[in-house]
Design a protein around this motif. Structure first.
Motif, PDB file in Angstrom:
ATOM      1  N   GLU A 199       0.831  -1.207   0.000  1.00  0.00           N
ATOM      2  CA  GLU A 199       0.000   0.000   0.000  1.00  0.00           C
ATOM      3  C   GLU A 199       0.864   1.255   0.000  1.00  0.00           C
ATOM      4  OE1 GLU A 199      -4.188  -1.400   2.039  1.00  0.00           O
ATOM      5  OE2 GLU A 199      -2.666  -0.512   3.324  1.00  0.00           O
ATOM      6  N   ILE A 200       1.974   1.209   0.753  1.00  0.00           N
ATOM      7  CA  ILE A 200       2.873   2.371   0.779  1.00  0.00           C
ATOM      8  C   ILE A 200       3.394   2.644  -0.628  1.00  0.00           C
ATOM      9  CG2 ILE A 200       5.141   3.169   1.569  1.00  0.00           C
ATOM     10  CD1 ILE A 200       4.610   1.834   4.221  1.00  0.00           C
ATOM     11  N   ARG A 201       3.815   1.578  -1.310  1.00  0.00           N
ATOM     12  CA  ARG A 201       4.353   1.775  -2.664  1.00  0.00           C
ATOM     13  C   ARG A 201       3.266   2.260  -3.611  1.00  0.00           C
ATOM     14  NH1 ARG A 201       6.392  -3.287  -4.732  1.00  0.00           N
ATOM     15  NH2 ARG A 201       5.377  -4.408  -3.040  1.00  0.00           N
ATOM     16  N   ALA A 202       2.054   1.704  -3.438  1.00  0.00           N
ATOM     17  CA  ALA A 202       0.973   2.083  -4.344  1.00  0.00           C
ATOM     18  C   ALA A 202       0.595   3.550  -4.162  1.00  0.00           C
ATOM     19  CB  ALA A 202      -0.245   1.187  -4.092  1.00  0.00           C
ATOM     20  N   VAL A 203       0.494   3.968  -2.887  1.00  0.00           N
ATOM     21  CA  VAL A 203       0.121   5.362  -2.631  1.00  0.00           C
ATOM     22  C   VAL A 203       1.177   6.314  -3.193  1.00  0.00           C
ATOM     23  CG1 VAL A 203      -0.134   7.076  -0.786  1.00  0.00           C
ATOM     24  CG2 VAL A 203      -1.357   4.917  -0.656  1.00  0.00           C
ATOM     25  N   SER A 206      -4.754   4.526  -5.979  1.00  0.00           N
ATOM     26  CA  SER A 206      -4.866   3.782  -4.726  1.00  0.00           C
ATOM     27  C   SER A 206      -6.225   4.010  -4.091  1.00  0.00           C
ATOM     28  CB  SER A 206      -3.780   4.224  -3.747  1.00  0.00           C
ATOM     29  OG  SER A 206      -2.530   4.189  -4.364  1.00  0.00           O
ATOM     30  N   ARG A 207      -6.659   5.278  -4.122  1.00  0.00           N
ATOM     31  CA  ARG A 207      -7.958   5.584  -3.534  1.00  0.00           C
ATOM     32  C   ARG A 207      -9.047   4.854  -4.309  1.00  0.00           C
ATOM     33  NH1 ARG A 207      -7.518  10.997  -2.915  1.00  0.00           N
ATOM     34  NH2 ARG A 207      -6.709  10.708  -0.815  1.00  0.00           N
ATOM     35  N   PHE A 208      -8.888   4.841  -5.616  1.00  0.00           N
ATOM     36  CA  PHE A 208      -9.864   4.182  -6.483  1.00  0.00           C
ATOM     37  C   PHE A 208      -9.924   2.679  -6.195  1.00  0.00           C
ATOM     38  CE2 PHE A 208     -11.501   2.802 -10.694  1.00  0.00           C
ATOM     39  CZ  PHE A 208     -12.658   3.557 -10.663  1.00  0.00           C
ATOM     40  N   ALA A 209      -8.749   2.123  -5.838  1.00  0.00           N
ATOM     41  CA  ALA A 209      -8.698   0.693  -5.540  1.00  0.00           C
ATOM     42  C   ALA A 209      -9.172   0.406  -4.113  1.00  0.00           C
ATOM     43  CB  ALA A 209      -7.276   0.174  -5.722  1.00  0.00           C
TER      44      ALA A 209
END
Lengths: 349, 313
Positions: free
Chosen positions: A222-226, A233-236
């Motif tokens: 999640e850190i990498r995605a954000v 990320s929010r969309f996911a």
């Protein structure tokens, strides 16, 4: 001039790029050595010899690398999430302050409890310190770059007050320093006749732990995605703000552990020169490692070689040891350019 | 009550204007960069380089005004490096800026130590003196405050007007502001985003360096390592506080300096009731509070931090 993305970036190119960058940075800094009237080759050789030329020199270099691993990891984790934590210096000192507060004789515990306790408490303090600018960022959209930077000055003045005021050690012959930590809080030395201490092992463990965390856990992902794309990320369905807060706690905690490690492993007591800018150097370390936790170990060794080597080089030839700061700064910029050139090619037409 | 009397004293305002001067230069410089869409975190280092360059020039026998020009030139040169990396190559403005700050501060300390290896007490130069403008300085109340200052202070105030005029009343300023908002539109007009951003960063960095030079050539008469002491970062906060407007920037800098002067005064008055370190924290606390207050309403230039690549959307 036109910039084009390379279709596929080979592994050779990616690994070679920072090496070439460091070589280029050394070449640039050779101008300064020439100006000082020394031959660059001789100068760099002196630097290597000073940092790695004897058993003692090597342990000194590893000792210097220890806090850099922590602050480098702190920057690497935060920058991955595009959380610009420039407050490593302040978090470092908060860790040291907490270690002094709890470890300087207020109570006794066996070492195997005391040391983990101090590290955890220090890490919590550092994490909470970074939480302030992070919450300001997520709640009020206050830019964290400036707030973390300014907090460094505030924390340093706070430490200044402590060591000149309430915490001043009456046994220190008037020097502004706090009372030393109790024996059970002192990190044991790894080898006789060296300053290398348990903190180094802990730093390596943290580097591997962070690597595993970033690579194999959901929170790490999640850190990498954000960092890569907050909107996606929010969309996911990721709780972006919560992820940023978690990142802040981790990053601030790691930087504070550097402070605990320096205090309990090297100095023993709190002073104003506990850190010669470890928090800021951590940023260089993280960037040289391309934000990779295991790379941080390698790059902090490299930066430590420059600092320890520059000290002995400046004694051998008549040159200011600020050459170390200049060299690391040039390395940082050169590596940034090299990482860009590995991804893109420039066409002149 | 006593504090009120103090604030009404002319001496307080003279000091305030003097302390505001380096901030005005720095804030204007940063404002210019950010209006064109480039965050310049190199400001702290550029101010250090400016203070070193200007001081050294005079120490080596140059005169004060060419020293200021030299500082501006060095600042512009560092700005050019920042622009090459962040504008032409489009690298991260955060990391590059920090790198520039590290490089510029380290180089200033290095050069200072190399030029004066044995200096234990920092050598001094003869700095700018207060220059009373004839007639105007005789005005009651404001005369002594506004018209009996160092020449660089007049320059700072004049530059506020110049920057405001150029930004909001000339085609060049329109192009700069448009580059910070919508670079695609600039490109569609046949103007070069690269050139506009590069020149804005170079000019802004030159201003920052003059702000640094004020420290060594007017406020003090010697160079100390670490003398910029966070002023650059404060300027970045002031730009947000000023919502990227030169007039408000001037107001912010003077307000900030006034608060700083008041805290110094309170510090002297209160004796040892509150340790002096807490007073010294005040400027940084003020800056953070200014950021918190203004950030909700902050209308950042839309393209700030976004690198521009031709033909890419």
């Amino acid at each position: 001039m036109r910039i084009e993305a390379r279709e596929n970036v080979s592994l050779t190119l990616r690994t070679l790029a920072p090496v070439v960058a460091v070589a280029a940075a050394m070449a640039v800094c050779s101008v300064l050595l020439l100006w000082a009237g020394a031959s660059p080759l001789e100068g760099w050789a002196l630097m290597l010899k000073g940092a790695l030329g004897s058993r003692f020199a090597i342990t000194e270099t590893l000792t210097r690398a220890t806090p850099l691993v922590f602050t480098g990891l702190a920057a690497a984790v935060a920058f991955r999430a595009k959380l610009w934590n420039i407050g490593g210096e302040g978090q470092f000192y908060i860790g040291a302050v907490i270690a002094t507060w709890l470890g300087a004789g207020s109570f006794e515990m066996p070492a195997y409890l005391m040391i983990p306790y101090l590290f955890l408490a220090g890490a919590l303090g550092g994490g909470l310190l970074l939480l302030v600018p992070t919450l300001l960022k997520t709640r009020l959209q206050v830019d964290e770059v400036v707030t973390t930077l300014l907090l460094n000055f505030i924390v340093l003045l706070f430490v200044n007050w402590l060591v000149f005021g309430p915490w001043k050690d009456p046994m220190a012959m008037g020097w502004p320093q706090a009372a030393p930590v109790v024996d059970s809080a002192v990190l044991p030395q790894l080898f006789a006749k060296s300053r290398l201490h348990l903190g180094f092992v802990l730093a390596l463990v943290c580097a591997m732990g962070t690597w595993w965390f970033m690579r194999s856990t959901v929170w790490g992902f999640e850190i990498r995605a954000v960092g890569a794309s907050p909107r996606a990320s929010r969309f996911a369905g990721m709780p972006v703000n919560a992820v940023i807060v978690r990142t802040a706690l981790l990053s601030g905690g790691l930087a504070a552990m550097a402070g605990v490690s320096e205090l309990c492993g090297v100095k023993g007591y709190l002073t104003l020169d506990l850190s010669p800018g470890f928090g800021y150097s951590g940023i260089v370390v993280a960037m040289l490692a391309a934000l990779h936790p295991l790379g941080v170990v390698a790059s902090s060794l490299f930066v430590a070689v420059i600092y320890i080597g520059a000290d002995s080089m400046s004694r051998a030839i008549n040159i200011s040891n600020y050459i170390a700061d200049v060299t690391t700064a040039v390395c940082l910029l050169a590596v940034l350019v090299s990482m860009f050139l590995a991804k893109y090619r420039i066409r002149w037409r | 009550m006593e504090l009120l009397n103090f604030v009404l004293e002319a001496g307080f305002w003279v000091a305030t204007i003097r302390m505001a001067t380096p901030l005005i230069f720095g804030t204007l410089g940063e404002l210019l960069c950010e209006r064109a869409g480039v965050l310049n975190l190199g400001i702290e280092g550029i101010m250090a380089a400016g203070s070193m360059a200007g001081w050294t020039w005079v120490y080596m026998g140059g005169d004060l005004w060419t020293g200021v020009c030299f500082a501006a030139f060095i600042g512009g040169l560092i700005g050019l490096l920042h622009a090459l990396l962040t504008v032409q190559l489009g690298l991260s403005q955060h990391v590059t800026g920090l790198g520039i700050t590290m490089l510029a501060s380290a180089l200033s300390s290095f050069v200072f130590r190399m030029l004066l290896p044995k200096a234990t007490t920092p050598p001094k130069i003869i700095p700018f003196k207060a220059f009373a403008i004839p007639y105007l300085s005789d005005l009651p109340h404001v005369g002594n405050v506004l018209f009996n200052q160092s020449a660089l202070t007049y320059l700072a105030f004049a530059l506020v007007v110049v920057v405001a005029y150029v930004l909001f009343r000339t085609p060049v300023g329109l192009a700069v502001r448009m580059t910070g908002e919508n670079p695609m539109a600039v490109e569609a007009q046949g103007l070069s985003v690269f050139a506009i951003r590069t020149w804005a960063v170079v000019a802004g960095s030159a201003l920052m360096a003059v702000g640094g030079a004020f420290l060594t050539m007017s406020a003090f008469d010697a160079f100390y390592i670490g003398m910029v002491n966070g002023r650059g970062w404060i300027c970045i906060a002031l730009v947000v506080f000023a919502s990227w407007k030169p007039g408000k920037a001037l107001l912010g800098c003077v307000l900030f300096a006034a608060f700083d002067a008041i805290q110094m005064r309170v510090q002297q008055q209160s004796g040892m009731a509150v340790p002096y370190q807490f007073y010294l924290m005040m400027p940084y606390v003020f800056s953070i509070m200014a950021l918190i207050i203004m950030s909700r309403r902050a209308a950042y230039p839309r393209a700030l931090l976004v690198p521009f690549r031709k033909g890419e959307r």
